[in-house]
Scaffold this motif. Sequence first.
Motif, mmCIF file in Angstrom:
data_model
loop_
_atom_site.group_PDB
_atom_site.id
_atom_site.type_symbol
_atom_site.label_atom_id
_atom_site.label_comp_id
_atom_site.label_asym_id
_atom_site.label_seq_id
_atom_site.Cartn_x
_atom_site.Cartn_y
_atom_site.Cartn_z
ATOM 1 N N ILE A 60 0.854 -1.200 0.000
ATOM 2 C CA ILE A 60 0.000 0.000 0.000
ATOM 3 C C ILE A 60 0.883 1.240 0.000
ATOM 4 O O ILE A 60 1.735 1.407 0.887
ATOM 5 N N GLY A 61 0.690 2.074 -1.003
ATOM 6 C CA GLY A 61 1.498 3.271 -1.127
ATOM 7 C C GLY A 61 0.830 4.492 -0.518
ATOM 8 O O GLY A 61 -0.404 4.597 -0.500
ATOM 9 N N HIS A 62 1.672 5.398 -0.004
ATOM 10 C CA HIS A 62 1.175 6.633 0.633
ATOM 11 C C HIS A 62 2.053 7.811 0.216
ATOM 12 O O HIS A 62 3.187 7.629 -0.245
ATOM 13 N N LEU A 90 0.737 9.066 -7.471
ATOM 14 C CA LEU A 90 2.087 8.839 -6.954
ATOM 15 C C LEU A 90 2.120 7.660 -5.971
ATOM 16 O O LEU A 90 3.015 6.814 -6.018
ATOM 17 N N SER A 91 1.130 7.587 -5.103
ATOM 18 C CA SER A 91 1.118 6.498 -4.112
ATOM 19 C C SER A 91 0.940 5.140 -4.794
ATOM 20 O O SER A 91 1.566 4.146 -4.402
ATOM 21 N N LEU A 92 0.122 5.109 -5.836
ATOM 22 C CA LEU A 92 -0.058 3.852 -6.567
ATOM 23 C C LEU A 92 1.221 3.482 -7.320
ATOM 24 O O LEU A 92 1.611 2.299 -7.376
ATOM 25 N N GLY A 119 -2.864 7.606 -1.527
ATOM 26 C CA GLY A 119 -2.627 9.036 -1.648
ATOM 27 C C GLY A 119 -2.237 9.639 -0.314
ATOM 28 O O GLY A 119 -1.432 9.089 0.433
ATOM 29 N N LYS A 120 -2.847 10.784 -0.006
ATOM 30 C CA LYS A 120 -2.521 11.455 1.263
ATOM 31 C C LYS A 120 -3.636 11.306 2.290
ATOM 32 O O LYS A 120 -3.746 12.096 3.214
ATOM 33 N N ARG A 121 -4.445 10.274 2.107
ATOM 34 C CA ARG A 121 -5.599 10.078 2.999
ATOM 35 C C ARG A 121 -5.235 9.446 4.329
ATOM 36 O O ARG A 121 -5.958 9.630 5.303
ATOM 37 N N GLU A 122 -4.176 8.655 4.391
ATOM 38 C CA GLU A 122 -3.843 7.913 5.616
ATOM 39 C C GLU A 122 -2.423 8.291 6.043
ATOM 40 O O GLU A 122 -1.472 7.524 5.855
ATOM 41 N N ALA A 140 8.733 13.387 5.494
ATOM 42 C CA ALA A 140 9.396 12.185 4.966
ATOM 43 C C ALA A 140 8.715 10.901 5.430
ATOM 44 O O ALA A 140 8.648 9.917 4.681
ATOM 45 N N ARG A 141 8.219 10.894 6.666
ATOM 46 C CA ARG A 141 7.637 9.642 7.192
ATOM 47 C C ARG A 141 6.303 9.298 6.546
ATOM 48 O O ARG A 141 5.832 8.167 6.640
ATOM 49 N N ASN A 142 5.682 10.260 5.888
ATOM 50 C CA ASN A 142 4.425 9.959 5.193
ATOM 51 C C ASN A 142 4.641 9.431 3.777
ATOM 52 O O ASN A 142 3.735 8.843 3.191
ATOM 53 N N ARG A 143 5.844 9.617 3.255
ATOM 54 C CA ARG A 143 6.134 9.146 1.886
ATOM 55 C C ARG A 143 6.617 7.704 1.974
ATOM 56 O O ARG A 143 7.813 7.434 2.084
ATOM 57 N N ARG A 144 5.693 6.782 1.905
ATOM 58 C CA ARG A 144 6.061 5.399 2.262
ATOM 59 C C ARG A 144 5.209 4.375 1.522
ATOM 60 O O ARG A 144 4.172 4.712 0.944
ATOM 61 N N VAL A 145 5.671 3.128 1.589
ATOM 62 C CA VAL A 145 4.806 1.989 1.268
ATOM 63 C C VAL A 145 4.800 1.080 2.486
ATOM 64 O O VAL A 145 5.805 0.943 3.186
ATOM 65 N N GLU A 146 3.655 0.488 2.733
ATOM 66 C CA GLU A 146 3.531 -0.533 3.773
ATOM 67 C C GLU A 146 3.376 -1.873 3.067
ATOM 68 O O GLU A 146 2.510 -2.036 2.202
ATOM 69 N N ILE A 147 4.211 -2.802 3.442
ATOM 70 C CA ILE A 147 4.194 -4.141 2.826
ATOM 71 C C ILE A 147 3.720 -5.127 3.882
ATOM 72 O O ILE A 147 4.401 -5.351 4.890
ATOM 73 N N ASN A 148 2.553 -5.670 3.674
ATOM 74 C CA ASN A 148 1.985 -6.613 4.640
ATOM 75 C C ASN A 148 2.080 -8.018 4.055
ATOM 76 O O ASN A 148 1.556 -8.289 2.972
ATOM 77 N N VAL A 149 2.743 -8.898 4.775
ATOM 78 C CA VAL A 149 3.020 -10.250 4.283
ATOM 79 C C VAL A 149 2.361 -11.274 5.212
ATOM 80 O O VAL A 149 2.494 -11.206 6.426
ATOM 81 N N ARG A 150 1.679 -12.211 4.608
ATOM 82 C CA ARG A 150 1.097 -13.324 5.382
ATOM 83 C C ARG A 150 1.591 -14.638 4.801
ATOM 84 O O ARG A 150 1.824 -14.754 3.616
#
Length: 201
Positions: free
Chosen positions: A133-135, A148-150, A176-179, A191-201
Amino acid sequence: MKRLGLLLAALLLAACASEPRKPVAPELFVVVPAKDGHIGTIVVESNGQKKIIHSAFGSERIKPDGGMVSANMTRDQVHEIFADTVDALPGRPASFTLYFLEGKDELTPASKVELDKVFADVKKRPLPDIMVIGHTDTVGGLAYNDKLSLARAERLREMLVGLGIPAERVGAAGRGKRELLVPTDDNMSEARNRRVEINVR
């Protein structure tokens, strides 16, 4: 007539009483501790009996007649019987966060180093399910930041697929900039908002 009815009922009851119990397939239930040592609980029911197992490698075996037999197995015994199943179990869920340069879908130098750790974890899992998930931060409009987030999420997804992870097991989405990770006013570089979260199961 009433007498005939009673006779028929008696015959039916006799038929039910004499019908042999259907054999059941033998089954084995075992509590296998998690990798962190956590021990869960399972409830086994058969023929009106109920057994609760909450010890490491505690087990109940259901016999063909439906009866149950308790036992404590060793780790080696369990592995010998269920090796293929245990090996196929998914690892514990894990989450990673990587950061990007402002206005780009390019990782920061620090996150490029961190990326190797992410890949190492993912490669240890036989069948991972991954969601990226991109942010963004709040610089720019909604449409710009959605795109950009996508792009950031898709960039990471391509890298994971390049590692050999089947494409259908890796999803990507942009928020986007929603979360925001760090709440800020609009049009604030963070800087901390420009990120991707990678969730692995």
